[in-house]
Design a protein around this motif. Structure first.
Motif, PDB file in Angstrom:
ATOM      1  N   GLU A   1       0.828  -1.219   0.000  1.00 10.96           N
ATOM      2  CA  GLU A   1       0.000   0.000   0.000  1.00 10.96           C
ATOM      3  C   GLU A   1       0.850   1.250   0.000  1.00 10.96           C
ATOM      4  O   GLU A   1       0.563   2.215  -0.711  1.00 10.96           O
ATOM      5  N   ASP A   2       1.873   1.254   0.825  1.00 13.38           N
ATOM      6  CA  ASP A   2       2.732   2.444   0.884  1.00 13.38           C
ATOM      7  C   ASP A   2       3.390   2.686  -0.468  1.00 13.38           C
ATOM      8  O   ASP A   2       3.492   3.826  -0.930  1.00 13.38           O
ATOM      9  N   ALA A   3       3.820   1.586  -1.090  1.00 15.63           N
ATOM     10  CA  ALA A   3       4.478   1.720  -2.393  1.00 15.63           C
ATOM     11  C   ALA A   3       3.494   2.270  -3.426  1.00 15.63           C
ATOM     12  O   ALA A   3       3.838   3.132  -4.250  1.00 15.63           O
ATOM     13  N   TRP A   4       2.243   1.795  -3.378  1.00 13.85           N
ATOM     14  CA  TRP A   4       1.266   2.250  -4.376  1.00 13.85           C
ATOM     15  C   TRP A   4       0.883   3.714  -4.137  1.00 13.85           C
ATOM     16  O   TRP A   4       0.766   4.504  -5.070  1.00 13.85           O
ATOM     17  N   ALA A   5       0.738   4.097  -2.866  1.00 13.38           N
ATOM     18  CA  ALA A   5       0.410   5.494  -2.567  1.00 13.38           C
ATOM     19  C   ALA A   5       1.517   6.413  -3.106  1.00 13.38           C
ATOM     20  O   ALA A   5       1.242   7.470  -3.689  1.00 13.38           O
ATOM     21  N   ALA A   6       2.755   5.981  -2.940  1.00  7.38           N
ATOM     22  CA  ALA A   6       3.876   6.797  -3.422  1.00  7.38           C
ATOM     23  C   ALA A   6       3.850   6.895  -4.948  1.00  7.38           C
ATOM     24  O   ALA A   6       4.087   7.968  -5.521  1.00  7.38           O
ATOM     25  N   GLU A   7       3.543   5.792  -5.602  1.00  6.06           N
ATOM     26  CA  GLU A   7       3.502   5.793  -7.072  1.00  6.06           C
ATOM     27  C   GLU A   7       2.338   6.662  -7.584  1.00  6.06           C
ATOM     28  O   GLU A   7       2.487   7.390  -8.567  1.00  6.06           O
ATOM     29  N   VAL A   8       1.192   6.587  -6.908  1.00  6.10           N
ATOM     30  CA  VAL A   8       0.044   7.405  -7.323  1.00  6.10           C
ATOM     31  C   VAL A   8       0.416   8.881  -7.215  1.00  6.10           C
ATOM     32  O   VAL A   8       0.149   9.679  -8.122  1.00  6.10           O
ATOM     33  N   HIS A   9       1.080   9.228  -6.141  1.00  9.61           N
ATOM     34  CA  HIS A   9       1.486  10.624  -5.941  1.00  9.61           C
ATOM     35  C   HIS A   9       2.532  11.043  -6.977  1.00  9.61           C
ATOM     36  O   HIS A   9       2.430  12.098  -7.597  1.00  9.61           O
ATOM     37  N   ARG A  10       3.513  10.180  -7.189  1.00 11.99           N
ATOM     38  CA  ARG A  10       4.579  10.499  -8.148  1.00 11.99           C
ATOM     39  C   ARG A  10       4.003  10.717  -9.543  1.00 11.99           C
ATOM     40  O   ARG A  10       4.260  11.722 -10.199  1.00 11.99           O
TER      41      ARG A  10
ATOM     42  N   GLY B   1       0.875  11.293 -10.525  1.00 19.66           N
ATOM     43  CA  GLY B   1      -0.052  12.421 -10.634  1.00 19.66           C
ATOM     44  C   GLY B   1       0.660  13.749 -10.636  1.00 19.66           C
ATOM     45  O   GLY B   1       0.338  14.657 -11.423  1.00 19.66           O
ATOM     46  N   SER B   2       1.687  13.878  -9.790  1.00 19.10           N
ATOM     47  CA  SER B   2       2.392  15.149  -9.664  1.00 19.10           C
ATOM     48  C   SER B   2       3.099  15.537 -10.952  1.00 19.10           C
ATOM     49  O   SER B   2       3.386  16.716 -11.179  1.00 19.10           O
ATOM     50  N   ALA B   3       3.387  14.551 -11.780  1.00 16.62           N
ATOM     51  CA  ALA B   3       4.102  14.832 -13.028  1.00 16.62           C
ATOM     52  C   ALA B   3       3.157  15.318 -14.133  1.00 16.62           C
ATOM     53  O   ALA B   3       3.598  15.630 -15.234  1.00 16.62           O
ATOM     54  N   THR B   4       1.866  15.367 -13.847  1.00 16.07           N
ATOM     55  CA  THR B   4       0.920  15.726 -14.905  1.00 16.07           C
ATOM     56  C   THR B   4       0.334  17.123 -14.700  1.00 16.07           C
ATOM     57  O   THR B   4       0.372  17.675 -13.600  1.00 16.07           O
ATOM     58  N   ILE B   5      -0.260  17.613 -15.777  1.00 15.98           N
ATOM     59  CA  ILE B   5      -0.984  18.884 -15.751  1.00 15.98           C
ATOM     60  C   ILE B   5      -2.178  18.783 -14.795  1.00 15.98           C
ATOM     61  O   ILE B   5      -2.633  19.780 -14.243  1.00 15.98           O
ATOM     62  N   MET B   6      -2.684  17.561 -14.598  1.00 14.47           N
ATOM     63  CA  MET B   6      -3.860  17.386 -13.740  1.00 14.47           C
ATOM     64  C   MET B   6      -3.586  17.882 -12.321  1.00 14.47           C
ATOM     65  O   MET B   6      -4.523  18.208 -11.596  1.00 14.47           O
ATOM     66  N   ALA B   7      -2.330  17.928 -11.933  1.00 17.47           N
ATOM     67  CA  ALA B   7      -1.998  18.417 -10.596  1.00 17.47           C
ATOM     68  C   ALA B   7      -2.437  19.870 -10.428  1.00 17.47           C
ATOM     69  O   ALA B   7      -2.547  20.366  -9.312  1.00 17.47           O
ATOM     70  N   LYS B   8      -2.684  20.544 -11.552  1.00 18.31           N
ATOM     71  CA  LYS B   8      -3.099  21.957 -11.485  1.00 18.31           C
ATOM     72  C   LYS B   8      -4.614  22.111 -11.337  1.00 18.31           C
ATOM     73  O   LYS B   8      -5.148  23.207 -11.448  1.00 18.31           O
ATOM     74  N   GLY B   9      -5.300  20.988 -11.109  1.00 18.73           N
ATOM     75  CA  GLY B   9      -6.766  21.048 -11.063  1.00 18.73           C
ATOM     76  C   GLY B   9      -7.351  21.403  -9.701  1.00 18.73           C
ATOM     77  O   GLY B   9      -8.562  21.556  -9.573  1.00 18.73           O
ATOM     78  N   ALA B  10      -6.491  21.561  -8.686  1.00 21.51           N
ATOM     79  CA  ALA B  10      -7.038  21.775  -7.338  1.00 21.51           C
ATOM     80  C   ALA B  10      -7.857  23.065  -7.256  1.00 21.51           C
ATOM     81  O   ALA B  10      -8.971  23.073  -6.750  1.00 21.51           O
ATOM     82  N   GLY B  11      -7.316  24.154  -7.801  1.00 18.56           N
ATOM     83  CA  GLY B  11      -8.017  25.443  -7.748  1.00 18.56           C
ATOM     84  C   GLY B  11      -9.311  25.410  -8.542  1.00 18.56           C
ATOM     85  O   GLY B  11     -10.208  26.228  -8.321  1.00 18.56           O
ATOM     86  N   ALA B  12      -9.405  24.488  -9.481  1.00 22.82           N
ATOM     87  CA  ALA B  12     -10.612  24.374 -10.313  1.00 22.82           C
ATOM     88  C   ALA B  12     -11.542  23.291  -9.749  1.00 22.82           C
ATOM     89  O   ALA B  12     -12.479  22.878 -10.411  1.00 22.82           O
TER      90      ALA B  12
END
Ligand code: NAP
Length: 551
Positions: free
Chosen positions: A480-489, A491-502
């Motif tokens: 689980e820890d490994a998957w959480a880290a991969e999901v974060h890694r 996602g952070s590399a994508t433009i989608m990370a800029k969707g929080a304000g929207a």
């Protein structure tokens, strides 16, 4: 992923269980899971709160509801009978058509006998002593099973903002996600619509010609990509029928689980003329083709993404005649892909009608709903009908709104309070023999393909456990820890990370108080499925070792 052979031993205690497996939800996920477990010879039961199958396609009956994916990859490919007999009518099937399809699937695969409708599950508790799940319905009945599978859906827990005064409104109130079965008579009425996500965007052009006035109360504009819909003729359908296996194979090797060509260049790597030509071709093809088949870096590179964002803004300005309305419809403070882009069917064109009024509520918000309408600052808009198209508590909402209680009384929503932890979005440490189809941290993708893969994988996992005397399939903490880290890694590399304000739902940012984090895996369905296959071929590594000594 292939189906496993029939399990020959039963590992977890089954003699005293009512069922081998209980599945919650009778949409694509629940039906697919039930069929696969039936193939294994297991005794399963599906419970659903609705009066029929369909899940999302049962509840979302709002005018204009249809898929944003084309028919040939918005379907199961595993059943030869279904493939050969079912005929799709529209390139982007409407809600009634998808619902009919799922009813057809349930009938063809003889699933109705194993489904209990009108039954909402409120609680599921793991009983450590007997290694069983006790599943309780709203009317208080409890059933037991060795395995519990959630097929409750990714975008199925409706969200409605708490706006002052709603209960005082004397007109009619509807929500797109729970639209009445008998329909709603909107003809000649003054209608207010809150929400311009995929649901709101679909409803606008369909009700605009019917209602007296439509007030679209917009907080954040969307990048709506045109989608041209047309009839599926018999020749096209026959070609697809012959090709289903190949279509599915292609989709599973695509990042968004669609059978599309993968572009080989980035938008910033071609000349302005070439870029415009490619964007224009993608726009004509429409919908996800624009997002996925034009350039390979629109979700990754800010400069390339800016070209796409700008192209769409130009399309909006060309389409909408009133310049001030066009400007309000143009997203400017977040990039294309920062939210899930909806497919449009005459959406921007609808604003050229005299009776469609765009109301900007970004600065002021809705102050209150009154007996006769809504008040926004000094302005009061008189309404007969108010429609909420305000989205969902995505990915986790269905799982956290009921009590799912694992080992030592741990409740799933408490486990996820400070951050999501799952193994591949499928299993959770502390919740033995519990599987999620479309759980949080599964890929951002075309869902029927993702679901088909997921139900195949879970049925293999269950067959593996039963065949190998593994009483508990339970994720390890490390996995689980490994998957959480991969999901974060990822996602952070994508433009989608800029969707929080929207307020993007895939970040949980649309729900007040929900932690903002990637609720989906942005690293690609293809990458994810390959990892799932590797796990399965390696004896479901990470999915049971943590539990062997305690079950
Ligand atoms: P959504 O994309 O989350 O959009 C919700 C809308 O409600 C947004 O415009 C949001 O504004 C607005 N809203 C929420 N709270 C508000 C408030 N307090 N005041 C004013 N506006 C408020 O939800 P959705 O349209 O139901 O779509 C969700 C997802 O479901 C889609 O992205 C898609 O994945 C799926 N879906 C698919 C289809 C399809 O494939 N055809 C159709 C429908 C839904 P803000 O943006 O400012 O928060």
């Amino acid at each position: 992923m292939k189906d496993s052979t029939v399990a020959n031993t039963t590992a977890a205690s089954s003699a005293e269980a009512d069922y081998d497996a209980i599945i919650i939800g009778a949409g694509f996920s629940g039906l697919g899971m039930l069929h696969h477990l039936n193939q294994l010879g297991l005794r399963s039961r599906v419970f659903d709160a609705a009066t029929g199958v369909g899940g999302t396609w049962y509840w979302n009956r709002y005018p204009g509801a249809r898929t944003d994916s084309e028919f040939y990859y918005y379907a199961f490919s595993f059943s030869r009978e279904v493939r050969e007999e079912w005929k799709w009518n529209e390139r982007y099937p409407s809600q009634p058509e998808v619902l009919r399809y799922l009813e057809f699937v349930a009938k063809k695969l003889d699933l109705y006998k194993d489904i209990t409708f009108n039954t909402k599950i409120t609680r599921a508790k793991y009983d450590e002593d007997n290694n069983l799940w006790h599943v309780t319905t709203a009317s208080g009945d409890t059933f037991t099973a060795r395995y519990l599978v959630s097929g409750m859906g990714a975008l199925s827990a409706p969200s409605r903002p708490d706006i002052k005064g709603v209960s005082s409104f004397k007109g009619e109130i509807y929500q797109t996600a729970t639209w009445p079965k008998e329909g709603a008579d909107l003809a000649g009425k003054r209608v207010g619509l809150i929400g311009v996500g995929a649901s709101g965007v679909q409803i606008v052009p369909v009700i605009a010609p019917i209602v007296k006035d439509l007030y679209v109360l917009q907080r954040t504009p969307n990048y709506v990509v045109a989608s041209s819909n047309y009839e599926v003729n018999e020749d096209w359908m026959n070609e697809i029928r012959k090709d289903y296996d190949n279509i599915h194979k292609q989709a599973t090797s695509h990042g968004f689980a669609v059978p599309f060509k993968k572009p080989v260049v980035g938008a910033k790597d071609v000349s302005p003329d070439e870029r415009e030509r490619i964007f224009e071709d993608g726009w004509k093809e429409g919908g996800f083709h624009f997002m996925l088949e034009t350039f390979n870096d629109l979700a990754l590179d800010e400069e390339s993404n800016a070209y796409a964002s700008d192209f769409i803004r130009r399309k909006i300005r060309e389409t909408v005649k009133d310049a001030a309305t066009a400007e309000l419809l143009c997203p400017k403070d977040y990039p294309f892909n920062g939210k899930r882009p909806p497919g449009g069917h005459g959406y921007y064109e609808a604003y050229n009608r005299q009776n469609v009024h765009l109301v900007d509520i970004r600065q002021n918000g809705i102050d209150e709903v009154t007996e006769t309408g809504v008040r926004i600052g000094d302005r009061h808009i008189e309404l007969d009908v108010l429609i909420f198209a305000t989205g969902f508590d995505a990915m986790t909402g269905t799982l956290t709104r009921i009590d799912i209680v694992g080992r030592d009384g741990l409740v799933l929503r408490d486990k996820w309070k400070d951050g999501l932890k799952t193994n591949m979005g499928i299993a959770v440490n502390g919740f033995p023999n519990f599987f999620m189809i479309l759980g949080p941290q599964t890929p951002y993708a075309n869902l029927p393909v993702a679901i088909q893969e997921a139900v195949g994988w879970v049925s293999r996992a269950i067959a593996f456990a039963d065949a190998n005397g593994i009483r508990c399939m339970e994720s390890t903490v490390e996995a689980e820890d490994a998957w959480a880290a991969e999901v974060h890694r990822a996602g952070s590399a994508t433009i989608m990370a800029k969707g929080a304000g929207a307020h993007a739902w895939f970040l949980g940012a649309n729900i007040p108080g929900k932690p903002t984090e990637f609720n989906v895996y942005m690293g690609g369905a293809d990458v994810y499925l390959k990892r799932c296959e590797d796990i399965a071929s390696n004896g479901f590594v990470g999915f049971h070792e943590g539990a062997l000594t305690t079950c």
